[in-house]
Design a protein around this motif. Sequence first.
Motif, PDB file in Angstrom:
ATOM      1  N   ASP A 187       5.267 113.406 -68.832  1.00 38.08           N
ATOM      2  CA  ASP A 187       6.580 112.429 -68.571  1.00 38.08           C
ATOM      3  C   ASP A 187       6.490 111.349 -68.502  1.00 38.08           C
ATOM      4  O   ASP A 187       7.529 110.820 -68.840  1.00 38.08           O
ATOM      5  CB  ASP A 187       6.566 112.813 -66.898  1.00 38.08           C
ATOM      6  N   CYS A 188       5.444 110.524 -68.562  1.00 36.31           N
ATOM      7  CA  CYS A 188       5.571 109.007 -69.034  1.00 36.31           C
ATOM      8  C   CYS A 188       6.068 108.744 -70.390  1.00 36.31           C
ATOM      9  O   CYS A 188       6.410 107.882 -70.724  1.00 36.31           O
ATOM     10  CB  CYS A 188       4.037 108.482 -68.867  1.00 36.31           C
ATOM     11  N   ILE A 189       5.471 109.561 -71.488  1.00 41.62           N
ATOM     12  CA  ILE A 189       5.879 109.635 -72.933  1.00 41.62           C
ATOM     13  C   ILE A 189       7.452 109.559 -72.890  1.00 41.62           C
ATOM     14  O   ILE A 189       8.091 108.860 -73.616  1.00 41.62           O
ATOM     15  CB  ILE A 189       5.197 110.560 -73.739  1.00 41.62           C
ATOM     16  N   ALA A 190       7.643 110.859 -72.246  1.00 44.61           N
ATOM     17  CA  ALA A 190       9.320 111.130 -72.232  1.00 44.61           C
ATOM     18  C   ALA A 190      10.310 110.212 -71.763  1.00 44.61           C
ATOM     19  O   ALA A 190      11.352 109.796 -72.506  1.00 44.61           O
ATOM     20  CB  ALA A 190       9.364 112.500 -71.913  1.00 44.61           C
ATOM     21  N   THR A 191       9.824 109.632 -70.682  1.00 44.23           N
ATOM     22  CA  THR A 191      10.429 108.577 -69.826  1.00 44.23           C
ATOM     23  C   THR A 191      10.610 107.276 -70.839  1.00 44.23           C
ATOM     24  O   THR A 191      11.525 106.812 -70.581  1.00 44.23           O
ATOM     25  CB  THR A 191       9.931 108.299 -68.387  1.00 44.23           C
ATOM     26  N   TYR A 192       9.441 107.066 -71.531  1.00 38.31           N
ATOM     27  CA  TYR A 192       9.517 106.011 -72.445  1.00 38.31           C
ATOM     28  C   TYR A 192      10.734 106.142 -73.441  1.00 38.31           C
ATOM     29  O   TYR A 192      11.406 105.052 -73.826  1.00 38.31           O
ATOM     30  CB  TYR A 192       8.355 105.640 -73.011  1.00 38.31           C
ATOM     31  N   VAL A 193      10.920 107.354 -73.882  1.00 38.84           N
ATOM     32  CA  VAL A 193      11.721 107.466 -74.962  1.00 38.84           C
ATOM     33  C   VAL A 193      13.328 107.550 -74.247  1.00 38.84           C
ATOM     34  O   VAL A 193      14.175 106.848 -75.112  1.00 38.84           O
ATOM     35  CB  VAL A 193      11.327 108.931 -75.688  1.00 38.84           C
ATOM     36  N   PHE A 194      13.510 108.406 -73.372  1.00 35.54           N
ATOM     37  CA  PHE A 194      14.731 108.684 -72.770  1.00 35.54           C
ATOM     38  C   PHE A 194      15.192 107.901 -71.484  1.00 35.54           C
ATOM     39  O   PHE A 194      16.236 108.175 -71.080  1.00 35.54           O
ATOM     40  CB  PHE A 194      14.823 110.187 -72.554  1.00 35.54           C
ATOM     41  N   GLY A 195      14.423 107.293 -70.877  1.00 34.38           N
ATOM     42  CA  GLY A 195      14.717 106.395 -69.682  1.00 34.38           C
ATOM     43  C   GLY A 195      14.283 107.248 -68.333  1.00 34.38           C
ATOM     44  O   GLY A 195      14.053 108.286 -68.235  1.00 34.38           O
ATOM     45  N   LEU A 196      14.549 106.565 -67.391  1.00 35.08           N
ATOM     46  CA  LEU A 196      14.273 106.867 -66.122  1.00 35.08           C
ATOM     47  C   LEU A 196      15.415 107.830 -65.439  1.00 35.08           C
ATOM     48  O   LEU A 196      15.139 108.753 -64.380  1.00 35.08           O
ATOM     49  CB  LEU A 196      13.758 105.918 -65.152  1.00 35.08           C
ATOM     50  N   LYS A 197      16.662 107.829 -66.039  1.00 35.63           N
ATOM     51  CA  LYS A 197      17.766 108.714 -65.523  1.00 35.63           C
ATOM     52  C   LYS A 197      17.499 110.085 -65.391  1.00 35.63           C
ATOM     53  O   LYS A 197      17.166 110.740 -66.634  1.00 35.63           O
ATOM     54  CB  LYS A 197      19.063 108.304 -66.233  1.00 35.63           C
ATOM     55  N   PRO A 198      17.440 110.880 -64.256  1.00 36.92           N
ATOM     56  CA  PRO A 198      17.203 112.326 -64.450  1.00 36.92           C
ATOM     57  C   PRO A 198      17.949 113.172 -65.324  1.00 36.92           C
ATOM     58  O   PRO A 198      19.393 112.810 -65.653  1.00 36.92           O
ATOM     59  CB  PRO A 198      17.627 112.702 -62.963  1.00 36.92           C
ATOM     60  N   VAL A 199      17.688 114.250 -66.063  1.00 37.87           N
ATOM     61  CA  VAL A 199      18.117 114.807 -67.058  1.00 37.87           C
ATOM     62  C   VAL A 199      19.628 115.337 -66.737  1.00 37.87           C
ATOM     63  O   VAL A 199      20.572 115.397 -67.552  1.00 37.87           O
ATOM     64  CB  VAL A 199      17.363 115.974 -67.532  1.00 37.87           C
ATOM     65  N   LEU A 200      19.864 115.826 -65.613  1.00 37.26           N
ATOM     66  CA  LEU A 200      21.117 116.360 -65.122  1.00 37.26           C
ATOM     67  C   LEU A 200      21.703 115.511 -63.795  1.00 37.26           C
ATOM     68  O   LEU A 200      22.081 116.111 -62.705  1.00 37.26           O
ATOM     69  CB  LEU A 200      20.955 117.794 -64.818  1.00 37.26           C
ATOM     70  N   PHE A 201      21.569 114.286 -63.803  1.00 35.26           N
ATOM     71  CA  PHE A 201      22.122 113.604 -62.804  1.00 35.26           C
ATOM     72  C   PHE A 201      23.492 113.747 -62.426  1.00 35.26           C
ATOM     73  O   PHE A 201      24.274 113.639 -63.178  1.00 35.26           O
ATOM     74  CB  PHE A 201      21.695 112.032 -63.005  1.00 35.26           C
ATOM     75  N   MET A 202      23.700 113.942 -61.126  1.00 40.88           N
ATOM     76  CA  MET A 202      25.030 114.171 -60.609  1.00 40.88           C
ATOM     77  C   MET A 202      25.293 113.375 -59.349  1.00 40.88           C
ATOM     78  O   MET A 202      24.318 113.117 -58.363  1.00 40.88           O
ATOM     79  CB  MET A 202      25.293 115.762 -60.327  1.00 40.88           C
ATOM     80  N   LYS A 203      26.366 112.823 -59.230  1.00 42.52           N
ATOM     81  CA  LYS A 203      26.712 112.303 -57.862  1.00 42.52           C
ATOM     82  C   LYS A 203      27.393 113.552 -56.940  1.00 42.52           C
ATOM     83  O   LYS A 203      28.489 114.210 -57.414  1.00 42.52           O
ATOM     84  CB  LYS A 203      27.804 111.039 -58.056  1.00 42.52           C
ATOM     85  N   SER A 204      26.846 113.556 -56.044  1.00 42.16           N
ATOM     86  CA  SER A 204      27.098 114.738 -54.968  1.00 42.16           C
ATOM     87  C   SER A 204      26.634 114.383 -53.479  1.00 42.16           C
ATOM     88  O   SER A 204      26.108 113.341 -53.325  1.00 42.16           O
ATOM     89  CB  SER A 204      26.199 115.978 -55.329  1.00 42.16           C
ATOM     90  N   THR A 205      27.307 115.190 -52.731  1.00 43.40           N
ATOM     91  CA  THR A 205      27.144 115.024 -51.251  1.00 43.40           C
ATOM     92  C   THR A 205      26.872 116.160 -50.548  1.00 43.40           C
ATOM     93  O   THR A 205      27.123 117.392 -51.104  1.00 43.40           O
ATOM     94  CB  THR A 205      28.545 114.758 -50.739  1.00 43.40           C
ATOM     95  N   SER A 206      25.919 116.191 -49.545  1.00 41.99           N
ATOM     96  CA  SER A 206      25.200 117.255 -49.313  1.00 41.99           C
ATOM     97  C   SER A 206      25.983 118.176 -48.350  1.00 41.99           C
ATOM     98  O   SER A 206      26.722 117.597 -47.692  1.00 41.99           O
ATOM     99  CB  SER A 206      23.747 116.706 -47.884  1.00 41.99           C
ATOM    100  N   LEU A 207      25.947 119.417 -48.652  1.00 39.78           N
ATOM    101  CA  LEU A 207      26.702 120.250 -47.631  1.00 39.78           C
ATOM    102  C   LEU A 207      26.240 120.440 -46.365  1.00 39.78           C
ATOM    103  O   LEU A 207      25.252 120.496 -45.890  1.00 39.78           O
ATOM    104  CB  LEU A 207      26.615 121.655 -48.354  1.00 39.78           C
ATOM    105  N   PRO A 208      27.243 120.051 -45.335  1.00 34.18           N
ATOM    106  CA  PRO A 208      27.136 120.226 -43.911  1.00 34.18           C
ATOM    107  C   PRO A 208      26.794 121.477 -43.477  1.00 34.18           C
ATOM    108  O   PRO A 208      27.137 122.518 -44.189  1.00 34.18           O
ATOM    109  CB  PRO A 208      28.566 120.040 -43.096  1.00 34.18           C
ATOM    110  N   LEU A 209      25.847 121.551 -42.425  1.00 32.70           N
ATOM    111  CA  LEU A 209      25.662 122.835 -42.089  1.00 32.70           C
ATOM    112  C   LEU A 209      26.643 123.823 -41.659  1.00 32.70           C
ATOM    113  O   LEU A 209      26.541 124.960 -41.386  1.00 32.70           O
ATOM    114  CB  LEU A 209      24.601 122.733 -40.830  1.00 32.70           C
ATOM    115  N   LYS A 210      27.939 123.286 -41.202  1.00 30.55           N
ATOM    116  CA  LYS A 210      29.023 124.173 -40.746  1.00 30.55           C
ATOM    117  C   LYS A 210      29.504 125.008 -42.213  1.00 30.55           C
ATOM    118  O   LYS A 210      30.164 126.058 -41.713  1.00 30.55           O
ATOM    119  CB  LYS A 210      30.110 123.385 -40.277  1.00 30.55           C
TER     120      LYS A 210
END
Length: 497
Positions: A187-210
């Motif tokens: 992962d250190c090697i891949a992160t050096y090449v592609f950066g720290l951003k997660p592969v499928l990073f999404m802005k999201s909001t947790s689903l409430p229990l209701k």
Amino acid sequence: MIGSGILIGIAAGTVVASFRYLIEHLTSLFIWIFAQGKTDFLWFGLGLIMLIAICLVNGWFLKTNPEIKGSGIPQVEGQLIGLFDYAFWPALWRKFVGGVLAIGSGLFLGREGPSIQLGSTIGQGISKLTKQVGTDRNVLISSGAAAGLSAAFNAPIASTMFVLEEVYHNFSTNIWMVSLTASISSDCIATYVFGLKPVLFMKSTSLPLKYFVWIIPFAILLGIFGRVYQLMTLNISKLYSRIKFIPKEFSSIFSFLLIIPIAMYLPQLMGGGSRLILSLQYLKYPAVILIAFFGLRLLLSVFTYGSGLPGGIFLPMLCLGALLGATYGSVLISMGLVSKLYFATFVIMGMAGYFACVSKAPFTAILLITEMVGTLSHLLGLALVSLLAYLVVDILNGKPIYHSLLLQMLGKREERESITAFETIQTVFVGALADGKTVKQLSWPSGSLLIKIKREGREIVPSGETGIRAGDILIISVTGKKRQQIIHQVQTLTREN
């Protein structure tokens, strides 16, 4: 062994990061070529010639080295339980080149399965160079598999879990420690090449229990379509067996021809699916379009995988789950049942639930999506949807897809007699038949021999009077016919009833 894990991680990370980099750029090239081809026949002709050439090259690879076929995960599983083996170097470079060409052309194939096989093959090569044999060799192969997946997804924890839960089916200390070491190094090697951003990073909001009540029908939907996917994937070979007018190794020509109109008019659908997944978070497609995308990707991903090209189903599975999540979320939003604030959450849960039920690896699914999306806030929802979808497939008699593909690949080869002893590692679970018994009190299957017990850092050479207890790691030699059956019988002694 830790040193070997670091070495494997660095080597696998370098190879798989290169593999991933070339695929991404080749896919972009094909999208550009066919975009030009809509108005310029010369560019269209160039793209067509390139696809035919890729088909011919991969056909030759498959004919000379059939072990590079498909995702590679079933081959790794079979290698670890001693059902077959192959030379590491021919498989390594052919899988690399063939995978780059096939996946990079834009076909609905994933890079993750091939990355796992590339990593495991590197582990096999290093075990040969360091003269590791038996269980030590298998530990290096499995750690290489974890390193390969880690570099493909930048997910070292989930990669280690995948090897333990799906590939090796064992939680031995040696296996997880070396696999985790290799995964982090990779992962250190891949992160050096592609950066720290997660592969499928999404802005999201947790689903409430209701709103958790809506997860139940969603999980049922995922489970049903997960079982459909399993059945289609396992039976697509029957369709290809009816094609007699073209050699089997070159039957992928149909998939290459089908990708051309998609490349020209729906380029967002091309490849394993990461581009499409990232676009789904914005609620930009109506439900009817999402359903059409799901149907198209389901049919073509199964059809393409059935051709035998070196490419996987890992990422295509996540894409199908994301499309189901997007469809389900958009329907709930249109009916006013949930806020559109939580739309991306259903996309994320769809990926976890679909992968969990198809692969029958729920822990991997939860951790994988958590690492890939880059947030811990959805853990409860991911756990619930994964568990329920897994249960639905279990009720429908679904089996882990990769193990089912292994059995299909082996065919009658598993029936052949093997005179070479193979060592398997089995951990004694709490409540197992072996827990609290002596060696002579257990009915060991014919063809198995307990040769060593590892307990709290010590190695014990067993006798009939030696007691076995939970947590012990048993090294068992297996010979003769039907190794898979013998290993299964041993597992009935070492695992919970």
